[in-house]
Write an enzyme that holds these catalytic residues in place. Structure first.
Site, PDB file in Angstrom:
ATOM      1  N   ASP A 164       0.821  -1.214   0.000  1.00  0.00           N
ATOM      2  CA  ASP A 164       0.000   0.000   0.000  1.00  0.00           C
ATOM      3  C   ASP A 164       0.855   1.265   0.000  1.00  0.00           C
ATOM      4  O   ASP A 164       0.322   2.370  -0.132  1.00  0.00           O
ATOM      5  CB  ASP A 164      -0.928   0.006   1.218  1.00  0.00           C
ATOM      6  N   ASP A 165       2.146   1.103   0.156  1.00  0.00           N
ATOM      7  CA  ASP A 165       3.055   2.238   0.247  1.00  0.00           C
ATOM      8  C   ASP A 165       3.284   2.846  -1.148  1.00  0.00           C
ATOM      9  O   ASP A 165       3.725   2.154  -2.074  1.00  0.00           O
ATOM     10  CB  ASP A 165       4.385   1.774   0.859  1.00  0.00           C
TER      11      ASP A 165
END
Length: 208
Positions: A164-165
Protein backbone atom coordinates in the site's frame (compact mmCIF):
# COMPACT_ATOMS: atom_id res chain seq x y z
CA UNK A 1 7.54 -19.36 9.93
CA UNK A 2 8.85 -16.02 11.24
CA UNK A 3 11.53 -14.51 9.01
CA UNK A 4 13.43 -12.04 11.17
CA UNK A 5 17.03 -11.83 10.04
CA UNK A 6 18.37 -8.42 9.06
CA UNK A 7 21.97 -9.20 9.95
CA UNK A 8 24.72 -7.80 7.69
CA UNK A 9 25.16 -11.25 6.16
CA UNK A 10 21.43 -11.56 5.44
CA UNK A 11 21.37 -8.08 3.86
CA UNK A 12 24.31 -9.02 1.64
CA UNK A 13 22.56 -12.21 0.52
CA UNK A 14 19.41 -10.25 -0.30
CA UNK A 15 21.38 -7.60 -2.19
CA UNK A 16 23.12 -10.28 -4.26
CA UNK A 17 19.74 -11.85 -5.01
CA UNK A 18 18.28 -8.62 -6.42
CA UNK A 19 21.48 -7.72 -8.26
CA UNK A 20 21.13 -11.02 -10.16
CA UNK A 21 17.35 -10.84 -10.65
CA UNK A 22 17.23 -9.01 -14.01
CA UNK A 23 19.03 -6.13 -15.79
CA UNK A 24 16.76 -3.44 -14.28
CA UNK A 25 17.34 -4.61 -10.73
CA UNK A 26 21.05 -5.11 -11.45
CA UNK A 27 21.44 -1.48 -12.62
CA UNK A 28 19.46 -0.14 -9.67
CA UNK A 29 21.40 -2.12 -7.08
CA UNK A 30 24.69 -1.06 -8.66
CA UNK A 31 23.63 2.60 -8.63
CA UNK A 32 22.27 2.49 -5.07
CA UNK A 33 24.96 0.37 -3.48
CA UNK A 34 24.68 -2.11 -0.62
CA UNK A 35 21.46 -2.27 1.40
CA UNK A 36 21.93 -0.04 4.46
CA UNK A 37 18.54 -0.74 6.03
CA UNK A 38 18.58 0.07 9.75
CA UNK A 39 15.95 -1.25 12.12
CA UNK A 40 15.18 0.20 15.55
CA UNK A 41 15.04 -2.97 17.64
CA UNK A 42 14.21 -2.65 21.30
CA UNK A 43 11.17 -0.42 20.92
CA UNK A 44 7.95 -1.70 22.41
CA UNK A 45 5.14 -2.13 19.84
CA UNK A 46 3.10 0.48 21.73
CA UNK A 47 5.81 3.11 21.26
CA UNK A 48 6.44 2.09 17.65
CA UNK A 49 2.74 2.41 16.82
CA UNK A 50 2.41 5.86 18.43
CA UNK A 51 5.48 7.05 16.52
CA UNK A 52 4.12 5.61 13.26
CA UNK A 53 0.80 7.42 13.74
CA UNK A 54 2.66 10.71 14.19
CA UNK A 55 4.38 10.12 10.83
CA UNK A 56 1.21 9.21 8.92
CA UNK A 57 0.62 11.54 5.95
CA UNK A 58 3.25 14.02 7.15
CA UNK A 59 6.73 15.03 6.08
CA UNK A 60 9.35 13.48 8.37
CA UNK A 61 10.44 16.86 9.78
CA UNK A 62 6.87 17.78 10.72
CA UNK A 63 6.33 14.42 12.41
CA UNK A 64 9.61 14.71 14.31
CA UNK A 65 8.60 18.15 15.56
CA UNK A 66 5.27 16.79 16.85
CA UNK A 67 6.98 13.88 18.58
CA UNK A 68 9.59 16.23 20.01
CA UNK A 69 6.90 18.37 21.62
CA UNK A 70 5.18 15.26 23.00
CA UNK A 71 8.39 13.86 24.49
CA UNK A 72 9.22 17.25 26.02
CA UNK A 73 6.17 16.80 28.25
CA UNK A 74 7.90 13.83 29.87
CA UNK A 75 11.55 14.79 30.44
CA UNK A 76 12.07 12.06 33.04
CA UNK A 77 11.44 9.16 30.63
CA UNK A 78 12.55 8.19 27.13
CA UNK A 79 8.94 7.67 26.06
CA UNK A 80 5.69 8.14 28.02
CA UNK A 81 3.98 5.06 29.41
CA UNK A 82 0.40 4.37 28.28
CA UNK A 83 -0.94 5.71 31.58
CA UNK A 84 0.97 8.96 31.11
CA UNK A 85 -0.24 9.40 27.55
CA UNK A 86 -3.85 8.81 28.56
CA UNK A 87 -3.52 11.50 31.24
CA UNK A 88 -2.56 14.19 28.70
CA UNK A 89 -5.43 16.56 27.94
CA UNK A 90 -6.76 16.91 24.37
CA UNK A 91 -5.70 20.58 24.36
CA UNK A 92 -2.13 19.62 25.22
CA UNK A 93 -1.99 16.95 22.51
CA UNK A 94 -3.44 19.43 20.04
CA UNK A 95 -0.73 21.90 21.00
CA UNK A 96 1.86 19.23 20.18
CA UNK A 97 0.44 19.13 16.68
CA UNK A 98 -1.77 16.05 16.72
CA UNK A 99 -5.02 16.26 14.75
CA UNK A 100 -8.26 15.22 16.44
CA UNK A 101 -8.16 11.93 14.55
CA UNK A 102 -4.57 11.19 15.51
CA UNK A 103 -5.23 12.12 19.14
CA UNK A 104 -8.00 9.54 19.29
CA UNK A 105 -5.76 6.96 17.65
CA UNK A 106 -2.73 7.39 19.91
CA UNK A 107 -4.87 7.35 23.05
CA UNK A 108 -6.67 4.28 21.70
CA UNK A 109 -3.29 2.59 21.26
CA UNK A 110 -2.35 3.48 24.84
CA UNK A 111 -5.63 2.07 26.15
CA UNK A 112 -5.21 -1.08 24.05
CA UNK A 113 -1.74 -1.59 25.53
CA UNK A 114 -3.18 -1.41 29.06
CA UNK A 115 -5.83 -3.94 28.06
CA UNK A 116 -3.27 -6.29 26.49
CA UNK A 117 -4.49 -5.98 22.91
CA UNK A 118 -1.23 -4.30 21.91
CA UNK A 119 1.34 -6.96 22.83
CA UNK A 120 4.64 -6.47 24.59
CA UNK A 121 7.77 -6.72 22.47
CA UNK A 122 8.44 -10.22 23.79
CA UNK A 123 4.93 -11.34 22.84
CA UNK A 124 5.13 -9.68 19.42
CA UNK A 125 8.44 -11.38 18.61
CA UNK A 126 6.69 -14.74 18.92
CA UNK A 127 3.76 -13.77 16.67
CA UNK A 128 3.59 -14.44 12.94
CA UNK A 129 3.39 -11.41 10.64
CA UNK A 130 -0.23 -11.86 9.59
CA UNK A 131 -1.38 -12.69 13.12
CA UNK A 132 0.06 -9.43 14.42
CA UNK A 133 -1.36 -7.45 11.49
CA UNK A 134 -4.83 -8.92 12.01
CA UNK A 135 -4.72 -8.13 15.72
CA UNK A 136 -3.55 -4.53 15.44
CA UNK A 137 -5.58 -3.32 12.46
CA UNK A 138 -8.62 -3.77 14.69
CA UNK A 139 -7.50 -0.56 16.44
CA UNK A 140 -8.98 2.72 15.26
CA UNK A 141 -6.69 4.52 12.85
CA UNK A 142 -4.18 1.66 12.62
CA UNK A 143 -3.92 0.27 9.10
CA UNK A 144 -1.90 -2.51 7.60
CA UNK A 145 0.90 -0.13 6.53
CA UNK A 146 1.37 1.06 10.12
CA UNK A 147 1.75 -2.49 11.40
CA UNK A 148 4.11 -3.34 8.54
CA UNK A 149 6.39 -0.47 9.62
CA UNK A 150 6.35 -1.97 13.12
CA UNK A 151 7.29 -5.36 11.68
CA UNK A 152 10.09 -3.96 9.50
CA UNK A 153 11.70 -1.53 11.93
CA UNK A 154 10.92 -2.68 15.47
CA UNK A 155 10.65 -6.45 15.02
CA UNK A 156 13.31 -6.73 12.27
CA UNK A 157 11.17 -8.89 10.02
CA UNK A 158 12.98 -9.57 6.76
CA UNK A 159 10.14 -10.54 4.43
CA UNK A 160 7.67 -7.63 4.52
CA UNK A 161 6.56 -5.78 1.38
CA UNK A 162 4.19 -2.86 2.18
CA UNK A 163 2.23 -2.91 -1.07
CA UNK A 164 0.00 0.00 0.00
CA UNK A 165 3.05 2.24 0.25
CA UNK A 166 3.16 4.81 -2.57
CA UNK A 167 6.96 4.85 -2.53
CA UNK A 168 7.19 1.10 -3.05
CA UNK A 169 4.81 1.10 -6.02
CA UNK A 170 6.21 4.30 -7.55
CA UNK A 171 9.72 2.93 -7.05
CA UNK A 172 8.81 -0.16 -9.02
CA UNK A 173 7.27 1.98 -11.78
CA UNK A 174 10.52 3.94 -12.10
CA UNK A 175 12.67 0.83 -11.83
CA UNK A 176 10.82 -0.77 -14.74
CA UNK A 177 10.11 2.42 -16.72
CA UNK A 178 6.34 1.88 -16.60
CA UNK A 179 3.72 4.49 -17.42
CA UNK A 180 1.62 3.60 -14.39
CA UNK A 181 2.57 2.24 -10.99
CA UNK A 182 1.20 -1.21 -10.16
CA UNK A 183 -1.85 -1.45 -7.95
CA UNK A 184 -1.40 -2.88 -4.44
CA UNK A 185 -2.79 -6.20 -5.68
CA UNK A 186 -0.39 -6.24 -8.63
CA UNK A 187 2.49 -5.28 -6.34
CA UNK A 188 1.62 -8.14 -3.99
CA UNK A 189 1.69 -10.57 -6.90
CA UNK A 190 4.98 -9.19 -8.24
CA UNK A 191 6.56 -9.33 -4.81
CA UNK A 192 5.56 -12.92 -4.24
CA UNK A 193 8.62 -14.04 -6.16
CA UNK A 194 10.96 -12.01 -3.94
CA UNK A 195 10.49 -14.10 -0.82
CA UNK A 196 12.21 -14.26 1.63
CA UNK A 197 13.85 -10.89 0.89
CA UNK A 198 10.86 -8.56 0.53
CA UNK A 199 11.97 -6.09 3.22
CA UNK A 200 15.17 -5.47 1.27
CA UNK A 201 13.10 -5.14 -1.92
CA UNK A 202 11.09 -2.38 -0.21
CA UNK A 203 14.31 -0.64 0.85
CA UNK A 204 15.60 -0.58 -2.73
CA UNK A 205 12.24 0.47 -4.19
CA UNK A 206 12.05 3.39 -1.75
CA UNK A 207 15.35 4.57 -3.22
CA UNK A 208 14.24 4.31 -6.84
Amino acid sequence: MILADLSPQALREATDYFAALDPDWSRHVAATGPCLHQATPGREPYEALVRAIAYQQLHARAAEAILGRLLALFPQVAFPAPEQLLAVSPDTLRACGFSASKMATVQGIAQARLEGLVPTREEALAMADEALIERLVALRGVGRWTVEMLLIYSLERSDILPVDDFGVREGYRRLKGLEKAPTPAQMRSLGGGWRPYRTVAAWYLWRA
